[in-house]
Design a protein around this motif. Structure first.
Motif, short mmCIF file in Angstrom:
data_model
loop_
_atom_site.label_atom_id
_atom_site.label_comp_id
_atom_site.label_asym_id
_atom_site.label_seq_id
_atom_site.Cartn_x
_atom_site.Cartn_y
_atom_site.Cartn_z
N ILE A 137 -3.69 6.06 -7.29
CA ILE A 137 -3.70 6.40 -5.87
C ILE A 137 -4.79 5.66 -5.10
O ILE A 137 -4.50 4.91 -4.17
N ILE A 138 -6.05 5.88 -5.49
CA ILE A 138 -7.14 5.36 -4.65
C ILE A 138 -8.44 5.23 -5.42
O ILE A 138 -8.69 5.95 -6.37
N ASN A 139 -9.29 4.27 -4.97
CA ASN A 139 -10.62 4.05 -5.54
C ASN A 139 -11.64 4.93 -4.84
O ASN A 139 -11.42 5.36 -3.71
N SER A 140 -12.76 5.10 -5.53
CA SER A 140 -13.88 5.78 -4.88
C SER A 140 -14.53 4.79 -3.93
O SER A 140 -14.49 3.58 -4.13
N ARG A 141 -15.15 5.35 -2.89
CA ARG A 141 -15.69 4.49 -1.85
C ARG A 141 -16.96 3.79 -2.30
O ARG A 141 -17.17 2.61 -2.01
N GLU A 142 -17.82 4.48 -3.05
CA GLU A 142 -19.12 3.88 -3.41
C GLU A 142 -18.96 2.74 -4.40
O GLU A 142 -19.58 1.70 -4.29
N ILE A 143 -18.11 2.95 -5.42
CA ILE A 143 -18.02 1.97 -6.50
C ILE A 143 -16.84 1.04 -6.31
O ILE A 143 -16.85 -0.10 -6.74
N GLY A 144 -15.82 1.57 -5.64
CA GLY A 144 -14.55 0.84 -5.61
C GLY A 144 -14.29 0.09 -4.34
O GLY A 144 -13.14 -0.10 -3.97
N GLU A 145 -15.33 -0.32 -3.63
CA GLU A 145 -15.09 -1.14 -2.44
C GLU A 145 -15.82 -2.46 -2.60
O GLU A 145 -17.03 -2.55 -2.41
N VAL A 146 -15.08 -3.50 -2.98
CA VAL A 146 -15.68 -4.81 -3.22
C VAL A 146 -15.92 -5.51 -1.89
O VAL A 146 -15.12 -5.40 -0.98
N ARG A 147 -17.09 -6.19 -1.80
CA ARG A 147 -17.43 -6.88 -0.55
C ARG A 147 -17.74 -8.34 -0.79
O ARG A 147 -18.05 -8.75 -1.91
N VAL A 148 -17.68 -9.12 0.30
CA VAL A 148 -18.08 -10.52 0.24
C VAL A 148 -19.55 -10.56 -0.20
O VAL A 148 -20.36 -9.77 0.29
N GLY A 149 -19.89 -11.43 -1.14
CA GLY A 149 -21.26 -11.53 -1.63
C GLY A 149 -21.45 -10.86 -2.98
O GLY A 149 -22.41 -11.15 -3.69
N ASP A 150 -20.52 -9.95 -3.37
CA ASP A 150 -20.63 -9.31 -4.69
C ASP A 150 -20.54 -10.37 -5.77
O ASP A 150 -19.74 -11.30 -5.67
N ARG A 151 -21.35 -10.21 -6.83
CA ARG A 151 -21.35 -11.22 -7.90
C ARG A 151 -20.86 -10.65 -9.23
O ARG A 151 -20.65 -11.38 -10.18
N GLU A 152 -20.76 -9.33 -9.31
CA GLU A 152 -20.39 -8.73 -10.59
C GLU A 152 -19.29 -7.69 -10.37
O GLU A 152 -19.48 -6.74 -9.62
N LEU A 153 -18.14 -7.92 -11.03
CA LEU A 153 -16.99 -7.05 -10.80
C LEU A 153 -16.49 -6.43 -12.10
O LEU A 153 -16.65 -7.00 -13.18
N PHE A 154 -15.88 -5.23 -11.93
CA PHE A 154 -15.17 -4.59 -13.03
C PHE A 154 -13.71 -4.46 -12.57
O PHE A 154 -13.45 -3.99 -11.46
N VAL A 155 -12.77 -4.92 -13.42
CA VAL A 155 -11.35 -4.92 -13.05
C VAL A 155 -10.59 -4.10 -14.07
O VAL A 155 -10.81 -4.28 -15.28
N GLU A 156 -9.76 -3.17 -13.60
CA GLU A 156 -8.94 -2.42 -14.55
C GLU A 156 -7.50 -2.31 -14.05
O GLU A 156 -7.25 -2.38 -12.85
N VAL A 157 -6.60 -2.18 -15.02
CA VAL A 157 -5.18 -2.02 -14.71
C VAL A 157 -4.67 -0.83 -15.50
O VAL A 157 -4.94 -0.73 -16.70
N THR A 158 -3.99 0.11 -14.85
CA THR A 158 -3.37 1.21 -15.58
C THR A 158 -1.86 1.16 -15.39
O THR A 158 -1.39 0.53 -14.44
N GLY A 159 -1.16 1.81 -16.29
CA GLY A 159 0.30 1.79 -16.11
C GLY A 159 1.04 2.45 -17.24
O GLY A 159 0.46 3.04 -18.14
N THR A 160 2.36 2.30 -17.16
CA THR A 160 3.25 3.01 -18.09
C THR A 160 3.84 2.08 -19.15
O THR A 160 4.54 2.54 -20.04
N ASP A 161 3.62 0.77 -19.01
CA ASP A 161 4.19 -0.20 -19.95
C ASP A 161 3.05 -1.08 -20.42
O ASP A 161 2.43 -1.78 -19.61
#
Lengths: 524, 569
Positions: free
Chosen positions: B217-241
């Motif tokens: 549905i949705i990300n949290s605002r503090e951790i889940g809002e990526v901005r220009v200038g960010d240098r370190e990211l965490f990426v995840e994918v969830t699903g049924t297959d």
């Protein structure tokens, strides 16, 4: 134009008028002839005379010498009625007289209802009678006869008698009578009057110098009796030999005909059909209402494919499902979707829904017809085509139709491969689109691999996509019992058709405007 | 077929070529089955449509640039993070119960690339296209991207009660419970139905209990809002297959790597078994090598290329490829960001695209075939010719029509003729049914053509559909001739003469049997019977029908089933 050819072009009525004028001129010092006399001398009906005069004026063979306007008085229908049943003036007087003999007095209202007169008739008549001094209005609104005779009533009676069944010039009446006539003549806004004054324009016609030359030539040579139409009788007894055939003005536009005609878009499709047959293609047909199985599953479009959703295909309301899908096709296609079955493929890897396969839809692609042909034991080698009506769930506008034709087909053969696929498309570019240049681009269709888009340079549209094609996937052909390579091809011809027919809205291919259908010409 | 937007400068940087000319772009687009939709020379924005719905890796600037770069370099550059070792530093623990809700998760970190405006725009676009189109509106796949420094590992992929936690989702100011999010947040309303069947819902939390997101549905605002200038990211994918989840993460990982990020794998530990075991290192290359006979490829292409040229072509399209020892086959593995190799013949198209379709000389299929029309079409054409000769104008109409036109205006409600094929998902009432006879189509023309000079003689030979329980599809498609005559003196006798002439030339003796049909005047309608079979109808249209259609001329019609006439006597 020479005198002779001018004479040849004259209508018999024109000749009669010219000779009449010419005869009159030679017998009288006064060259012009009054219209009425001209008609009499030329022995023409008024309508014939006016036609001939108009034509001759246009040709400058006669001219209007002078013009005289006469005012002519005649009785209207109301006038005839007044003559027989008496005019309002007369009826009011006699009503008052009858009443006073019976010792009664009448109001204007009493008279009006007793005599059944219109308000306008009533007020006009009362006005005239008062002016003549023939009546007066007593206290209490009762009308009394003064005993003075009404001059108006007398004049009207005399005019009715004089004008009954004939007309006379207004000027022929003495001044007081003329005033009464003008007062009681039909005017705009008051049609209920006994007299009508018409203006009669009388013209005097004379020959122009050119007309004189022509008329003299006619008198000199004489003319054969002219006929306009050759008839069986004239042929039968050979009488045509003594006749003269009037020459026509052939530059006039002819009357329009309503003819039997093929529809212009159908003509275009017929042309495509004949080209395909001449290239060795055999026609195939299929039903308008299809199962999802033949419309999509058999073409290896997975049941979760986005183009199969409710907003792309029309679903049938009742019945919703076909009774069954023929075996062994259902099991084999189901296996191909699940895990590839015996096709050598991995399959889509999902749980194939057998009920969904029976769901009825309106055929959304012509490829469904190809799938049915593959399953019916087609010829190898074989070439097939269909011009199939298909349906898409689209908002209808200038570029989208709800049902439309798709031109599609297949080619089966041991020698079928990517290069013969390109060769076939090349042939379509040349034969169907008359294109000198074509190119092939990679494309994607769920049921072919490799897939190609054919683009051609159209003489009027520039580069356009003419069609899509490819080799049917093994997941399509094997379950349907075909083990040779198969080309699947489709041509998008509506844009070409629209250019050929000069229309800009796809809805006009199925126009309901008969005038447009009758006048649209194809440029193929 | 997604349409995406890319920036020219960004694209040139990713391809590694400055100032790419328009003709050059045109020449490259076939490599990705792309079509140029439009471009803005001021902003440098280019819009492309990508045709291949099985190649989600191409739905981004990075993906398109990659396919072109591989062609220019002759092979794909290595993506070291797909190697199975070393063991990842970071872990995700999956909790029991998720196997029934949304079983799979895959994740990685990306550091060392400073997020630019264009990079962020592409990341968001890719996320949207993958989740919406490939992930079927987040149902099978959804994606979250976070600011890595805020997260304390290990992360837990948990299953929680809807009121158990509160966090501030993107787009609002205050903390909300998952129940509240599903009830009022715009994204909750849009995607909530995916979780509708479940009391407990998936939640991603870190070691300290901070909520990362409520997938899908949705990300949290503090951790889940990526901005220009960010240098370190965490990426995840969830699903049924599982494979779709892995493929999606692989695509995101190579996209970020292409922009210069260093990708580090994450270990996912499941309490239940998956196709790949209980511990999965992601990104994961699940593609296996397949051996394909050279002959299969050559036969399909119609040209003898030999193993070397085939290998070269596949390398230049991103494959790992090598000829087998006997040179009779080629061993291939498609790159881990693709999963569209279902059949050996799928490789054939990639060989052709890599070499360029222009490299293949077209040849004509040589085998002889005989062209022909179906019997039905032949008879239809003969009838059409005769109708034109008798003086009728041909019409083509939509087969779809409204109930009003087919039934109500024809006075047929409740009669035997009131049985038509209707569609369930009506787009417009004007096109809600299939016509069961041609007359309403001709009346449609008549009603629109009162100003066209008379007489009107119209005909159409076209398909209609009727319900028929004995048929496989419960319906039957018939070819029918319909003819209409309209003018001040149009009458039965004129239509009868036309019909008589037509059936004379078709050599079909017939009789007319009086019928009662509500579309026609009583005593002026008949069934056309030939060889004991009803083959059509003829009659003077009822004045009420004409009134309903607002047709002001007497009209008389006849219809003939071509199918019946096409049967050889």
């Amino acid at each position: 134009m020479s005198t002779a050819s001018l004479i040849d072009r004259l209508h018999p009525l024109e000749i009669k008028v010219l000779t009449a004028l010419s005869r009159h001129q030679s017998q009288s010092s006064q060259p012009a002839l009054r219209e009425e006399e001209l008609g009499r001398t030329a022995a023409l009906e008024p309508a014939q005379l006016s036609m001939a005069v108009e034509w001759l004026l246009a040709k400058s063979l006669i001219r209007v010498e002078s013009e005289h306007i006469t005012q002519i008085v005649s009785l209207t229908k109301v006038g005839e009625h007044y003559f027989e049943k008496y005019s309002p003036v007369e009826r009011i007087l006699s009503a008052i007289r009858d009443a006073s003999q019976a010792g009664r007095r009448l109001t204007i209202q009493d008279i009006r209802s007793r005599e059944g007169l219109e308000p306008t008739e009533m007020s006009g008549a009362i006005g005239s009678l008062k002016k003549d001094g023939a009546i007066r209005i007593a206290e209490g609104g009762q009308v009394e006869a003064t005993g003075t005779p009404s001059r108006t009533a007398e004049v009207l009676r005399s005019l009715f008698q004089q004008l009954r069944g004939s007309t006379r010039e207004l000027q022929a009446f003495p001044e007081p009578m003329r005033r009464v006539i003008e007062q009681h003549a039909v005017k705009r806004g008051n049609a209920r009057e006994p007299f009508r004054i018409d203006e009669r324009v009388e013209r005097w016609y004379a020959l122009t110098p050119e007309g004189k030359t022509i008329a003299e030539a006619i008198t000199r040579q004489g003319v054969g009796e002219e006929v306009s139409q050759l008839t069986p009788d004239l042929l039968k007894d050979g009488a045509w030999r003594t006749k003269r055939f009037r020459q026509y003005t052939i530059s006039l536009r002819p009357p329009r005909l309503s003819a039997g005609k093929r529809h212009p878009y159908r003509e275009f499709l017929d042309l495509v059909k004949h080209k395909l047959v001449s290239m060795g293609f055999q026609e195939m047909r299929g039903p308008l209402v299809e199962t999802e199985f033949w419309n999509m599953d058999s073409l290896y479009m997975p049941q979760f494919h986005p183009a199969r959703a409710i907003h792309d295909v029309y679903f049938v309301k009742e019945p919703t499902h076909a009774r069954e899908i023929a075996e062994p096709f259902l099991s084999r296609v189901a296996a191909a979707h699940r895990n590839g079955g015996e096709t050598g493929s991995t399959g889509w890897g999902y749980e194939y829904d057998l009920d969904r396969a029976r769901r009825l839809v309106l055929r959304s692609q012509g490829t469904a017809v190809s799938a049915r042909t593959l399953a019916s034991g087609p010829n190898v080698p074989g070439k097939y085509f269909s011009i199939a009506r298909c349906f898409r769930y689209d908002q209808v506008d200038a570029t989208h139709a709800t049902d439309f034709f798709q031109v599609e087909g297949i080619v089966l053969g041991r020698d079928i491969n990517f290069r013969t696929l390109l060769g076939l498309l090349d042939l379509f570019a040349r034969e169907v689109a008359q294109a000198k240049e074509s190119r092939f681009l990679p494309a994607y269709f769920p049921f072919t691999e490799p897939s190609v888009e054919l683009h051609v340079r159209h003489p009027r549209l520039g580069w356009i996509e003419l069609g899509g094609a490819g080799l049917f996937r093994a997941e399509v052909t094997r379950p349907l019992g075909v083990d040779v390579p198969v080309i699947a091809w489709g041509l998008g011809l509506d844009r070409m058709a629209m250019v050929a027919l000069g229309i800009h809205d796809i809805r006009d291919l199925f126009s309901t405007d008969l005038e447009m259908i009758r006048t649209t010409r194809g440029h193929f | 077929m997604p349409t995406i937007s890319i920036n020219r400068k960004d694209f040139e940087r990713l391809v590694g070529r400055p100032a790419i000319a328009a003709e050059q772009l045109d020449a490259w687009l076939p490599l990705v089955k792309g079509e140029l939709k439009d471009q803005d020379s001021d902003t440098g924005e280019v819009r492309l449509e990508l045709q291949d719905s099985n190649r989600p890796d191409l739905w981004s600037c990075e993906g398109i640039a990659r396919q072109i770069r591989i062609k220019l370099q002759g092979a794909v550059s290595a993506y070291p993070f797909f190697k199975p070792t070393p063991r990842p530093k970071r872990r995700i623990q999956v909790m029991q119960g998720l196997e029934r809700v949304r079983p799979y998760i895959a994740a990685c970190t990306a550091v060392g690339y400073t997020m630019t405006g264009e990079g962020l725009a592409q990341l968001l676009q890719t996320q949207e296209k993958l989740a919406e189109i490939f992930g079927r509106k987040r149902r099978t796949v959804s994606i979250g991207v976070y600011r890595l420094p805020h997260i304390v590992f290990p992360v837990t992929y948990a299953l929680v009660k809807q009121d158990e936690v509160r966090f501030t989702p993107l787009g609002v100011e205050e903390k909300m419970s998952p129940r509240e999010i599903l009830a009022v947040h715009p994204k909750g309303l849009e995607y909530g139905p995916i979780l509708a069947a479940h009391d407990r819902i998936p939640l991603l939390m870190d070691e300290e209990g901070q909520v990362l997101s409520l997938p899908p549905i949705i990300n949290s605002r503090e951790i889940g809002e990526v901005r220009v200038g960010d240098r370190e990211l965490f990426v995840e994918v969830t699903g049924t297959d599982l494979l779709m989840v892995l493929l999606t993460l692989n695509i995101l990982a190579v996209n970020l790597a292409d922009r210069g990020a260093t990708i580090e794998a994450v270990e996912v530990a499941y309490p239940y078994a998956t196709e790949l075991g209980k511990t999965v290192r992601t990104p994961f290359n699940f593609q296996k090598a397949r051996s394909i006979p050279i002959k299969t490829i050559e036969d399909a292409l119609g040209v003898s290329l030999g193993p070397d040229r085939i290998r070269q072509a596949l390398l230049a399209y991103g494959y790992e490829a090598s000829a087998t020892k006997d040179r009779g086959s080629i061993s291939v593995r498609i790159p881990p960001y693709r999963n569209d190799l279902m059949h050996p013949l799928d490789v054939v198209e990639d060989v052709a695209i890599s070499r360029g379709y222009g490299e293949f000389t077209p040849i004509m299929p040589s085998q002889f075939t005989v062209g022909s029309l179906s019997r039905l079409e032949e008879v239809s054409d003969r009838i059409r010719d005769m109708m034109v000769g008798i003086g009728f104008q041909e019409i083509i109409s939509n087969i779809m029509a409204s109930r009003l036109e087919l039934i109500d205006r024809m006075r047929l409600a409740g009669s035997d003729w009131d049985r038509i094929v209707e569609v369930e998902n009506v787009m417009s009432q004007s096109y809600a049914c299939l016509r069961q006879w041609i007359t309403p189509s001709l009346l449609r023309v008549e009603a629109a053509s009162t100003r066209a000079f008379y007489p009107h003689r119209l005909f159409e030979v076209g398909e209609v559909a009727v319900l028929d329980a004995t048929e496989e599809t419960g319906t039957r498609t018939l070819m029918v001739l319909g003819a209409l005559i309209a003018h001040a003196n149009a009458n039965f006798s004129e239509a009868h003469s036309c019909l008589d002439l037509l059936l004379f030339y078709l050599d079909r003796p017939y009789t007319l049997e009086p019928i009662s049909h509500r579309s026609f005047l009583d005593g002026r309608a008949g069934r056309i019977v030939s060889n004991g079979l009803a083959v059509g109808l003829i009659g003077e249209l009822h004045p009420e029908v004409l009134e309903q259609w607002q047709v002001s001329m007497p009209s008389v019609v006849f219809e003939l089933e071509v199918d019946a006439l096409a049967e050889r006597g």
